[in-house]
Design a protein around this motif. Structure first.
Motif, PDB file in Angstrom:
ATOM      1  N   ALA A 148      14.423   3.629  -0.992  1.00 44.17           N
ATOM      2  CA  ALA A 148      14.327   4.180   0.369  1.00 44.17           C
ATOM      3  C   ALA A 148      13.144   5.160   0.434  1.00 44.17           C
ATOM      4  O   ALA A 148      12.373   5.151   1.403  1.00 44.17           O
ATOM      5  CB  ALA A 148      15.629   4.871   0.745  1.00 44.17           C
ATOM      6  N   ILE A 149      12.992   5.977  -0.607  1.00 41.69           N
ATOM      7  CA  ILE A 149      11.893   6.954  -0.635  1.00 41.69           C
ATOM      8  C   ILE A 149      10.539   6.245  -0.754  1.00 41.69           C
ATOM      9  O   ILE A 149       9.583   6.548  -0.045  1.00 41.69           O
ATOM     10  CB  ILE A 149      12.091   7.957  -1.798  1.00 41.69           C
ATOM     11  N   LEU A 150      10.509   5.252  -1.658  1.00 42.58           N
ATOM     12  CA  LEU A 150       9.266   4.536  -1.955  1.00 42.58           C
ATOM     13  C   LEU A 150       8.760   3.722  -0.767  1.00 42.58           C
ATOM     14  O   LEU A 150       7.565   3.672  -0.488  1.00 42.58           O
ATOM     15  CB  LEU A 150       9.578   3.583  -3.111  1.00 42.58           C
ATOM     16  N   VAL A 178       9.510   0.438   5.850  1.00 40.58           N
ATOM     17  CA  VAL A 178       8.755  -0.774   6.203  1.00 40.58           C
ATOM     18  C   VAL A 178       9.636  -2.012   6.388  1.00 40.58           C
ATOM     19  O   VAL A 178       9.208  -3.019   6.937  1.00 40.58           O
ATOM     20  CB  VAL A 178       7.677  -1.092   5.135  1.00 40.58           C
ATOM     21  N   GLY A 179      10.880  -1.941   5.892  1.00 39.20           N
ATOM     22  CA  GLY A 179      11.790  -3.077   6.051  1.00 39.20           C
ATOM     23  C   GLY A 179      11.469  -4.236   5.124  1.00 39.20           C
ATOM     24  O   GLY A 179      10.482  -4.217   4.380  1.00 39.20           O
ATOM     25  N   ILE A 180      12.326  -5.252   5.184  1.00 39.78           N
ATOM     26  CA  ILE A 180      12.161  -6.427   4.322  1.00 39.78           C
ATOM     27  C   ILE A 180      11.980  -7.642   5.233  1.00 39.78           C
ATOM     28  O   ILE A 180      12.787  -7.862   6.145  1.00 39.78           O
ATOM     29  CB  ILE A 180      13.403  -6.619   3.417  1.00 39.78           C
ATOM     30  N   PRO A 181      10.909  -8.438   5.025  1.00 43.44           N
ATOM     31  CA  PRO A 181      10.665  -9.590   5.906  1.00 43.44           C
ATOM     32  C   PRO A 181      11.877 -10.520   5.948  1.00 43.44           C
ATOM     33  O   PRO A 181      12.485 -10.804   4.903  1.00 43.44           O
ATOM     34  CB  PRO A 181       9.471 -10.285   5.245  1.00 43.44           C
ATOM     35  N   ARG A 194       9.830  -9.053  -5.258  1.00 43.87           N
ATOM     36  CA  ARG A 194       9.141  -7.943  -4.599  1.00 43.87           C
ATOM     37  C   ARG A 194       8.641  -8.459  -3.257  1.00 43.87           C
ATOM     38  O   ARG A 194       7.974  -9.493  -3.199  1.00 43.87           O
ATOM     39  CB  ARG A 194       7.950  -7.442  -5.441  1.00 43.87           C
ATOM     40  N   GLY A 195       8.969  -7.768  -2.184  1.00 36.45           N
ATOM     41  CA  GLY A 195       8.594  -8.217  -0.847  1.00 36.45           C
ATOM     42  C   GLY A 195       7.081  -8.284  -0.681  1.00 36.45           C
ATOM     43  O   GLY A 195       6.356  -7.450  -1.222  1.00 36.45           O
ATOM     44  N   ASN A 196       6.593  -9.279   0.078  1.00 36.60           N
ATOM     45  CA  ASN A 196       5.136  -9.382   0.217  1.00 36.60           C
ATOM     46  C   ASN A 196       4.553  -8.321   1.155  1.00 36.60           C
ATOM     47  O   ASN A 196       3.355  -8.152   1.232  1.00 36.60           O
ATOM     48  CB  ASN A 196       4.703 -10.802   0.619  1.00 36.60           C
ATOM     49  N   ASN A 197       5.431  -7.571   1.852  1.00 36.82           N
ATOM     50  CA  ASN A 197       4.918  -6.507   2.736  1.00 36.82           C
ATOM     51  C   ASN A 197       4.700  -5.184   1.999  1.00 36.82           C
ATOM     52  O   ASN A 197       4.186  -4.236   2.576  1.00 36.82           O
ATOM     53  CB  ASN A 197       5.889  -6.283   3.905  1.00 36.82           C
ATOM     54  N   GLU A 202       2.433  -0.536  -2.841  1.00 33.55           N
ATOM     55  CA  GLU A 202       3.276  -0.074  -3.944  1.00 33.55           C
ATOM     56  C   GLU A 202       3.180  -1.078  -5.085  1.00 33.55           C
ATOM     57  O   GLU A 202       3.847  -2.104  -5.076  1.00 33.55           O
ATOM     58  CB  GLU A 202       4.727   0.091  -3.447  1.00 33.55           C
ATOM     59  N   THR A 203       2.327  -0.743  -6.044  1.00 31.73           N
ATOM     60  CA  THR A 203       2.018  -1.717  -7.086  1.00 31.73           C
ATOM     61  C   THR A 203       2.855  -1.531  -8.351  1.00 31.73           C
ATOM     62  O   THR A 203       2.783  -2.335  -9.261  1.00 31.73           O
ATOM     63  CB  THR A 203       0.524  -1.600  -7.477  1.00 31.73           C
ATOM     64  N   THR A 204       3.658  -0.464  -8.375  1.00 29.20           N
ATOM     65  CA  THR A 204       4.272  -0.112  -9.659  1.00 29.20           C
ATOM     66  C   THR A 204       5.649  -0.730  -9.935  1.00 29.20           C
ATOM     67  O   THR A 204       6.115  -0.693 -11.051  1.00 29.20           O
ATOM     68  CB  THR A 204       4.430   1.416  -9.767  1.00 29.20           C
TER      69      THR A 204
END
Ligand code: ADP
Length: 244
Positions: A148-150, A178-181, A194-197, A202-204
């Motif tokens: 949620a924070i990230l 940002v939500g999840i598609p 990992r969501g494409n949005n 957020e690469t980590t």
């Protein structure tokens, strides 16, 4: 029938080789990674007067990367353990409110940096204890709160809530992120999803967090689900049995 049987055996064998390989390499990586962490801590806490600001920031960056690798190795080991059926928890009465308060405290720096407004509400204290294993549930709920924070941009809102519902405890973590598609929502609890949005900012992440979270919650006799709208936010829900 014969072919089907053969195929399954090959798949199973491959699966065993794969998880043996992950276990072996992860264990082998643990020792050098811990050694690096220890030496980096010495460097960080030692006499750094002779180091330039840039050099200190390099040490810090290496330290963060090292921590990330340790977390990845631990997650990989946890996943192989879970997949081999070792998912029994030491169920005990646990105070979830204390765990959530400490999770939020541990994230204070990033919450302040992102200027997030985080609210934690507990319905009618004293709140019932839940039946689970403390370290595992801390990791599970920690994953949900960290996500949620990230995945919430600066100045966003996060609400964490604990309630009683039908003889269980219902936890809610709602964010304005940002939500999840929609088309990817079916994969959220899959390994490595990992969501494409989120990939561009957020690469980590590893995509292992929610797979582990779900396993721990279900091993405690609970359930987890979510709803999400891209660009608006996400709400994760989980239940846990109340300790007798
Ligand atoms: P990680 O966060 O390491 O990528 P997780 O398994 O914890 O792995 O989460 C999987 C994916 O689910 C994330 O990469 C992200 O795309 C999506 N996700 C999870 N929680 C949220 C959230 N609160 N808001 C938006 N997307 C989320």
């Amino acid at each position: 029938m014969k072919t089907k049987f053969k195929k399954l055996t090959k798949k199973e064998t491959l699966g065993t080789i794969q998880s043996d390989f992950i276990t072996l390499t992860s264990h082998q990586l643990r020792t050098p990674l811990s050694a690096m962490k220890w030496l980096l801590e010495l460097l960080k806490e030692g006499d750094t007067a002779n180091l330039t600001k840039k050099q200190k920031s390099y040490i810090n960056k290496i330290y963060i990367s090292n921590e990330r690798m340790i977390a990845l190795v631990n997650d990989l080991l946890e996943v192989t353990r879970l997949e081999s059926g070792e998912n029994k928890l030491m169920l005990q009465p646990i105070d979830l409110t204390t765990i959530i308060r400490s999770l939020i405290r541990e994230k204070e720096m990033v919450i302040r940096k992102k200027r997030l407004k985080i609210t934690f509400t507990v319905e009618r204290e004293p709140f019932p204890l839940v039946r689970t294993e403390a370290t595992k549930i801390k990791q599970a709920v920690g994953n949900i709160v960290n996500n949620a924070i990230l995945y919430t941009p600066d100045n966003g809102n996060i609400l964490v809530e604990l309630k009683r519902q039908d003889g269980t405890v219902l936890g809610t973590v709602r964010d304005s992120g940002v939500g999840i598609p929609k088309d990817q929502q079916g994969q959220v609890f899959d390994k490595f999803f990992r969501g494409n949005n989120i990939l561009s900012f957020e690469t980590t992440g590893t995509g292992l967090g929610l797979f582990i979270t779900k396993a721990f919650i279900e091993a405690s006799g609970g359930k987890i689900w979510f709803n999400s709208e891209e660009g608006k936010g996400t709400t994760f829900y989980f239940t846990l049995p109340i300790a007798e």
